[in-house]
Design a protein around this motif. Structure first.
Motif, short mmCIF file in Angstrom:
data_model
loop_
_atom_site.label_atom_id
_atom_site.label_comp_id
_atom_site.label_asym_id
_atom_site.label_seq_id
_atom_site.Cartn_x
_atom_site.Cartn_y
_atom_site.Cartn_z
N PRO A 33 27.65 23.86 49.36
CA PRO A 33 26.65 23.10 50.23
C PRO A 33 26.85 22.12 51.38
N VAL A 34 27.62 22.74 52.39
CA VAL A 34 27.98 21.83 53.41
C VAL A 34 27.45 22.77 54.75
N ASP A 35 26.88 21.88 55.49
CA ASP A 35 26.53 22.67 56.80
C ASP A 35 27.46 22.78 57.91
N GLU A 36 28.58 22.07 57.97
CA GLU A 36 29.52 21.84 58.96
C GLU A 36 30.51 23.23 58.83
N ILE A 37 30.85 23.68 57.60
CA ILE A 37 31.80 24.99 57.52
C ILE A 37 31.37 25.96 56.66
N GLU A 38 31.56 27.07 57.17
CA GLU A 38 31.37 28.39 56.33
C GLU A 38 32.37 28.27 55.29
N ILE A 39 31.98 28.25 53.99
CA ILE A 39 32.97 27.88 52.96
C ILE A 39 32.55 28.41 51.51
N TYR A 40 33.16 29.23 51.10
CA TYR A 40 32.63 29.95 49.83
C TYR A 40 33.94 29.89 48.72
N ALA A 41 33.30 29.99 47.37
CA ALA A 41 34.36 29.89 46.15
C ALA A 41 34.02 31.16 45.55
N VAL A 42 34.91 31.79 44.76
CA VAL A 42 34.85 32.73 43.79
C VAL A 42 35.59 32.34 42.71
N SER A 43 34.61 32.01 41.40
CA SER A 43 35.31 31.34 40.22
C SER A 43 36.06 32.87 39.48
N GLU A 44 37.06 32.28 38.76
CA GLU A 44 37.57 33.39 37.94
C GLU A 44 38.26 34.66 38.80
N PHE A 45 38.54 34.59 40.07
CA PHE A 45 38.90 35.63 40.86
C PHE A 45 40.31 36.02 40.23
N LEU A 46 41.02 35.00 39.72
CA LEU A 46 42.38 35.19 39.08
C LEU A 46 42.37 34.73 37.62
N ASP A 47 42.87 35.70 36.81
CA ASP A 47 42.72 35.40 35.40
C ASP A 47 44.20 34.72 35.09
N THR A 48 44.39 34.30 33.90
CA THR A 48 45.20 33.24 33.55
C THR A 48 46.57 34.16 33.67
N ALA A 49 46.81 35.46 33.39
CA ALA A 49 47.82 36.31 33.38
C ALA A 49 48.38 36.41 34.78
N ASP A 50 47.29 36.73 35.78
CA ASP A 50 47.59 36.67 37.18
C ASP A 50 48.23 35.32 37.76
N CYS A 51 47.69 34.23 37.20
CA CYS A 51 48.14 32.91 37.64
C CYS A 51 49.35 32.80 37.02
N ARG A 52 49.77 32.98 36.00
CA ARG A 52 51.13 32.85 35.48
C ARG A 52 52.23 33.70 36.18
N ARG A 53 51.84 34.80 36.53
CA ARG A 53 52.66 35.74 37.18
C ARG A 53 52.89 35.20 38.59
N LEU A 54 51.89 34.69 39.35
CA LEU A 54 52.01 34.16 40.68
C LEU A 54 52.89 33.05 40.73
N ILE A 55 52.54 32.01 39.74
CA ILE A 55 53.57 31.03 39.64
C ILE A 55 55.07 31.24 39.59
N ALA A 56 55.26 32.15 38.64
CA ALA A 56 56.63 32.48 38.82
C ALA A 56 57.14 33.14 40.21
N MET A 57 56.09 33.86 40.82
CA MET A 57 56.63 34.54 41.86
C MET A 57 56.91 33.30 43.00
N VAL A 58 55.96 32.16 43.22
CA VAL A 58 56.10 31.08 44.11
C VAL A 58 57.50 30.51 43.71
N ASP A 59 57.71 30.08 42.39
CA ASP A 59 58.83 29.45 42.03
C ASP A 59 60.20 30.13 42.46
N ASP A 60 60.30 31.51 42.66
CA ASP A 60 61.32 32.38 43.23
C ASP A 60 61.32 32.37 44.64
N VAL A 61 60.55 32.04 45.37
CA VAL A 61 60.60 31.86 47.02
C VAL A 61 60.30 30.45 47.61
#
Length: 225
Positions: free
Chosen positions: A38-66
């Motif tokens: 709910p802000v007028d200045e920016i078009e900004i959206y959120a999607v909750s639970e777009f990534l599940d717990t397994a996705d997040c853990r896997r991506l965190i490991a990938m980020v640590d690698d690079v």
């Protein structure tokens, strides 16, 4: 149907950015999983639970690698970037699937998307206020213009819930978004008419306790090279 636009001139890029904005706006507005903040200045959206717990853990490991010390663009208000950053492998099947999910969510041609980038912030690290769009008066613009032009939308996924600090602060829109695991935050760096929106100035505030992990994907006006 996804949107694709091919052009080379700055004026036509503005037209492309306007059309891209309309495409994504309509797509997200019709999606019950996407919530417009709910802000007028920016078009900004959120999607909750777009990534599940397994996705997040896997991506965190990938980020640590690079993860390596984060680069910056000169004169683009991002001198104070003290995080660690790296591009995740775009050929990895898991990453390819995730990229397609984001492309489909926004309704954009995959060719417009940059390679996804992961960031890691330890205690005290931050990304001071900056723009995701390019300031065209600066020297780096000619390079960016030749490899896809201006940035349109940003999609940023939070991979963990930070113990304290690490919020995304849009100071000119009076909006602060705390990092919550699995949430995808999406905003238009342009105004509806295709011009850069200075109200998108934002920062990753310092982490006070814990570690912050995010994954970011940017889209261009033209196919990214």
């Amino acid at each position: 149907m996804v949107f694709s636009f091919r052009s080379s001139s700055r004026d036509e890029d503005r037209d492309a950015l306007r059309i891209i904005g309309e495409t994504v706006r309509n797509r997200l507005s019709a999606n019950p999983a996407a919530y417009r903040l709910p802000v007028d200045e920016i078009e900004i959206y959120a999607v909750s639970e777009f990534l599940d717990t397994a996705d997040c853990r896997r991506l965190i490991a990938m980020v640590d690698d690079v993860a390596r010390p984060s680069p910056t663009y000169d004169d683009n208000h991002d001198k104070g970037r003290t995080s660690y950053t790296g591009d995740v492998d775009p050929k990895n099947p898991f990453i390819r699937t995730l990229q397609k999910r984001i492309d489909d969510l926004l309704g954009l041609d995959p060719a417009l998307g940059e390679t996804m980038q992961g960031q890691r912030y330890a205690v005290g690290q931050e990304f001071r206020h900056h723009f995701d769009y390019f300031v065209t008066k600066h020297d780096y613009w000619e390079t960016e213009r030749a490899r896809g032009g201006q940035r349109s939308w940003t999609a940023m996924g939070y991979l963990n819930t930070v113990e304290e600090g690490g919020a995304t602060d849009f100071s000119k829109a009076n909006l602060t978004v705390p990092p919550e695991a699995g949430v995808l935050l999406i905003w238009n760096n342009m105004l509806p008419d295709g011009r850069p929106n200075p109200k998108t100035l934002h920062a990753g505030t310092p982490v006070l306790r814990g570690t912050k992990y995010v994954l970011t994907k940017w889209y261009r006006a033209r196919p990214w090279a």
